[in-house]
Scaffold this active site. Structure first.
Site, PDB file in Angstrom:
ATOM      1  N   ASP A  77       0.845  -1.200   0.000  1.00  0.00           N
ATOM      2  CA  ASP A  77       0.000   0.000   0.000  1.00  0.00           C
ATOM      3  C   ASP A  77       0.876   1.244   0.000  1.00  0.00           C
ATOM      4  O   ASP A  77       1.994   1.228   0.519  1.00  0.00           O
ATOM      5  CB  ASP A  77      -0.894   0.031   1.247  1.00  0.00           C
ATOM      6  CG  ASP A  77      -2.032  -0.982   1.161  1.00  0.00           C
ATOM      7  OD1 ASP A  77      -2.134  -1.705   0.157  1.00  0.00           O
ATOM      8  OD2 ASP A  77      -2.834  -1.035   2.120  1.00  0.00           O
TER       9      ASP A  77
ATOM     10  N   ARG B  78      -2.464  -1.030  -8.284  1.00  0.00           N
ATOM     11  CA  ARG B  78      -3.790  -0.561  -7.832  1.00  0.00           C
ATOM     12  C   ARG B  78      -3.815   0.954  -8.035  1.00  0.00           C
ATOM     13  O   ARG B  78      -2.909   1.656  -7.585  1.00  0.00           O
ATOM     14  CB  ARG B  78      -3.982  -0.887  -6.357  1.00  0.00           C
ATOM     15  CG  ARG B  78      -5.303  -0.333  -5.795  1.00  0.00           C
ATOM     16  CD  ARG B  78      -5.312  -0.316  -4.278  1.00  0.00           C
ATOM     17  NE  ARG B  78      -5.198  -1.640  -3.711  1.00  0.00           N
ATOM     18  CZ  ARG B  78      -4.745  -1.869  -2.472  1.00  0.00           C
ATOM     19  NH1 ARG B  78      -4.365  -0.871  -1.692  1.00  0.00           N
ATOM     20  NH2 ARG B  78      -4.668  -3.096  -2.010  1.00  0.00           N
TER      21      ARG B  78
HETATM   22  C1  LIG Z   1      -9.464  -0.935  -2.167  1.00  0.00           C
HETATM   23  C2  LIG Z   1      -8.878   0.399  -1.857  1.00  0.00           C
HETATM   24  C3  LIG Z   1      -7.536   0.496  -1.540  1.00  0.00           C
HETATM   25  C4  LIG Z   1      -6.969   1.754  -1.268  1.00  0.00           C
HETATM   26  N1  LIG Z   1      -5.618   1.856  -1.036  1.00  0.00           N
HETATM   27  C5  LIG Z   1      -5.081   3.077  -0.865  1.00  0.00           C
HETATM   28  C6  LIG Z   1      -3.659   3.258  -0.726  1.00  0.00           C
HETATM   29  O1  LIG Z   1      -2.867   2.304  -0.715  1.00  0.00           O
HETATM   30  N2  LIG Z   1      -3.169   4.528  -0.572  1.00  0.00           N
HETATM   31  C7  LIG Z   1      -4.014   5.631  -0.587  1.00  0.00           C
HETATM   32  O2  LIG Z   1      -3.524   6.755  -0.490  1.00  0.00           O
HETATM   33  N3  LIG Z   1      -5.353   5.486  -0.707  1.00  0.00           N
HETATM   34  C8  LIG Z   1      -5.903   4.252  -0.839  1.00  0.00           C
HETATM   35  N4  LIG Z   1      -7.262   4.147  -0.969  1.00  0.00           N
HETATM   36  C9  LIG Z   1      -8.137   5.319  -0.699  1.00  0.00           C
HETATM   37  C10 LIG Z   1      -8.338   6.176  -1.936  1.00  0.00           C
HETATM   38  O3  LIG Z   1      -7.138   6.839  -2.254  1.00  0.00           O
HETATM   39  C11 LIG Z   1      -9.441   7.221  -1.725  1.00  0.00           C
HETATM   40  O4  LIG Z   1      -9.033   8.087  -0.703  1.00  0.00           O
HETATM   41  C12 LIG Z   1     -10.786   6.654  -1.362  1.00  0.00           C
HETATM   42  O5  LIG Z   1     -11.078   5.491  -2.074  1.00  0.00           O
HETATM   43  C13 LIG Z   1     -11.905   7.699  -1.630  1.00  0.00           C
HETATM   44  O6  LIG Z   1     -11.977   8.006  -2.991  1.00  0.00           O
HETATM   45  P1  LIG Z   1     -13.043   7.320  -3.985  1.00  0.00           P
HETATM   46  O7  LIG Z   1     -12.342   7.119  -5.285  1.00  0.00           O
HETATM   47  O8  LIG Z   1     -13.577   6.079  -3.380  1.00  0.00           O
HETATM   48  O9  LIG Z   1     -14.231   8.313  -4.209  1.00  0.00           O
HETATM   49  P2  LIG Z   1     -14.580   9.759  -3.594  1.00  0.00           P
HETATM   50  O10 LIG Z   1     -13.889  10.802  -4.399  1.00  0.00           O
HETATM   51  O11 LIG Z   1     -14.401   9.722  -2.118  1.00  0.00           O
HETATM   52  O12 LIG Z   1     -16.121   9.798  -3.892  1.00  0.00           O
HETATM   53  C14 LIG Z   1     -16.630  10.083  -5.181  1.00  0.00           C
HETATM   54  C15 LIG Z   1     -18.142   9.952  -5.167  1.00  0.00           C
HETATM   55  O13 LIG Z   1     -18.503   8.566  -5.015  1.00  0.00           O
HETATM   56  C16 LIG Z   1     -19.671   8.462  -4.204  1.00  0.00           C
HETATM   57  N5  LIG Z   1     -19.318   7.693  -3.001  1.00  0.00           N
HETATM   58  C17 LIG Z   1     -18.093   7.529  -2.482  1.00  0.00           C
HETATM   59  N6  LIG Z   1     -18.142   6.748  -1.379  1.00  0.00           N
HETATM   60  C18 LIG Z   1     -19.423   6.436  -1.192  1.00  0.00           C
HETATM   61  C19 LIG Z   1     -20.126   5.651  -0.235  1.00  0.00           C
HETATM   62  N7  LIG Z   1     -19.497   5.056   0.776  1.00  0.00           N
HETATM   63  N8  LIG Z   1     -21.465   5.548  -0.355  1.00  0.00           N
HETATM   64  C20 LIG Z   1     -22.120   6.168  -1.364  1.00  0.00           C
HETATM   65  N9  LIG Z   1     -21.519   6.911  -2.307  1.00  0.00           N
HETATM   66  C21 LIG Z   1     -20.198   7.044  -2.232  1.00  0.00           C
HETATM   67  C22 LIG Z   1     -20.111   9.869  -3.878  1.00  0.00           C
HETATM   68  O14 LIG Z   1     -21.038  10.291  -4.857  1.00  0.00           O
HETATM   69  C23 LIG Z   1     -18.818  10.668  -3.995  1.00  0.00           C
HETATM   70  O15 LIG Z   1     -19.021  12.017  -4.264  1.00  0.00           O
HETATM   71  C24 LIG Z   1      -7.819   2.907  -1.271  1.00  0.00           C
HETATM   72  C25 LIG Z   1      -9.171   2.791  -1.614  1.00  0.00           C
HETATM   73  C26 LIG Z   1      -9.706   1.575  -1.919  1.00  0.00           C
HETATM   74  C27 LIG Z   1     -11.159   1.503  -2.315  1.00  0.00           C
END
Ligand SMILES: Cc1cc2nc3c(=O)[nH]c(=O)nc-3n(C[C@H](O)[C@H](O)[C@H](O)COP(=O)(O)OP(=O)(O)OC[C@H]3O[C@@H](n4cnc5c(N)ncnc54)[C@H](O)[C@@H]3O)c2cc1C
Length: 327
Positions: A129, A177
């Site tokens: 990660d 990823r």
């Molecule tokens: C499997 C996985 C591994 C990850 N690993 C890392 C890592 O190693 N390092 C790192 O820095 N980050 C990691 N992340 C976190 C990532 O960088 C983001 O901070 C996090 O996923 C939030 O961004 P998003 O793309 O999900 O969407 P966002 O930009 O948070 O959301 C976009 C839109 O999606 C919808 N939405 C989002 N969440 C929800 C919900 N729970 N319910 C309903 N609607 C929703 C909403 O409409 C929102 O406006 C990981 C995330 C995932 C899923």
């Protein structure tokens, strides 16, 4: 504003160590798959039954002592054994700081090598990660070093960095990823605006799908997911070249639906008693996730008592430590 509050709470070492003593509280049980390996394996089995594979994260923050890093490594080795023994469809995600990156690079490399070696024996993938910017160069060094010996290791590229496409091009032959990025980074190095981050994220996804190895698209953003669905259709990219990933407990219906539609789907399954920092980062990303807290606090009588007590306790400690700082 709320984002900053939760982000600074996630970095509070005192609250982190206090939370560890109280088990899963404040709604964290909705997004953390238990406190021990047995509970994590049970959650994986349930997800596997829906055709969903898993990547397992043994939670751990603020590791500055060798014995803590060694204990974390030993626990991760046990997780690998348990995955193998139970024949579940899962691999491992690790955070370099948990196994000693803040202590000593060579010590950390030794720990990560042991983990990757053990996973390799079982033909299991290990994702390293990506944490905050300070840890990015040594994390990529770890990857470069391990890639000389093993092919079951990959990492994460964060789209908020201005330089993300260059990094991706350099690491295109790894299993990658792609995420938007979870940490607070400065405007000198990272986009701050959601619109810019989203657009860079799409650029990375499209580039890697067309040029790279297997791509893991880790997002809860339905707009991005729909974009990917249309893009792979248009470019005839087969389903076995990519997967969607989401975090345990988030958008469960969508996770099940995507798996049902025939897409490869992988759920990130965090477990352990060191849940506090992880949970605060999830609240920082999306303060609406506070709903999870509210549901836990108001739905169950016992949780009401425990949740409110723990919440009051944490806030009390926080106020005290902030007052101290102000003085
Ligand atoms: C499997 C996985 C591994 C990850 N690993 C890392 C890592 O190693 N390092 C790192 O820095 N980050 C990691 N992340 C976190 C990532 O960088 C983001 O901070 C996090 O996923 C939030 O961004 P998003 O793309 O999900 O969407 P966002 O930009 O948070 O959301 C976009 C839109 O999606 C919808 N939405 C989002 N969440 C929800 C919900 N729970 N319910 C309903 N609607 C929703 C909403 O409409 C929102 O406006 C990981 C995330 C995932 C899923």
């Amino acid at each position: 504003m709320l984002k900053d509050v939760f982000m600074s709470l996630s970095q509070n070492q005192l609250l982190n160590s206090t939370a560890k003593k109280y088990g899963l509280k404040l709604g964290a049980q909705s997004v953390v798959a238990g406190t021990n390996i047995e509970e994590a394996i049970q959650s994986i089995k349930e997800l596997n039954a829906h055709g969903i594979s898993c990547t397992v994260d043994n939670l751990g923050e603020f590791v500055f002592k060798e014995e803590e890093a060694t204990a974390a490594k030993e626990q991760i080795l046990k997780v690998i054994e348990a995955i193998h023994e139970h024949k579940v469809d899962a691999h491992i995600s690790i955070k370099p700081t948990q196994v000693g990156l803040d202590i000593d690079y060579a010590f950390c490399l030794g720990n990560v090598r042991e983990i990757v070696q053990k996973a390799n024996e079982y033909d299991m993938f290990v994702n390293i990660d990506m944490e905050d910017y300070k840890h990015l160069p040594p994390t990529l060094d770890l990857l470069d070093e391990l890639a000389k010996e093993y092919d079951n290791v990959g990492t994460v590229i964060q789209a908020y960095f201005h330089d993300a496409l260059n990094m991706l091009q350099k690491y295109q032959n790894f299993r990658i990823r792609l995420v938007k990025g979870a940490y607070k980074e400065s405007e000198e190095i990272a986009y701050q605006d959601k619109k810019d981050i989203d657009s860079n994220y799409i650029k990375l996804i499209e580039w890697h799908l067309l040029n790279g190895k297997f791509t893991s698209i880790a997002t809860h953003d339905h707009k991005i997911i729909n974009h990917v669905k249309n893009f792979v259709k248009k470019h005839q990219i087969p389903n076995d070249k990519f997967e969607f990933q989401m975090l345990y407990g988030f958008r469960r219906d969508m996770q099940l639906q995507l798996a049902k539609e025939g897409y490869n789907f992988c759920t990130y399954v965090p477990f352990g008693n060191d849940w506090y920092g992880y949970f605060m980062r999830r609240l920082a990303e999306r303060p609406q996730n506070l709903n999870l807290v509210a549901k836990q606090v108001f739905n169950k009588k016992t949780n009401t008592v425990l949740g409110v007590a723990a919440g009051a306790f944490f806030l009390g400690r926080l106020t005290k430590s902030q007052n101290k700082k102000r003085k």
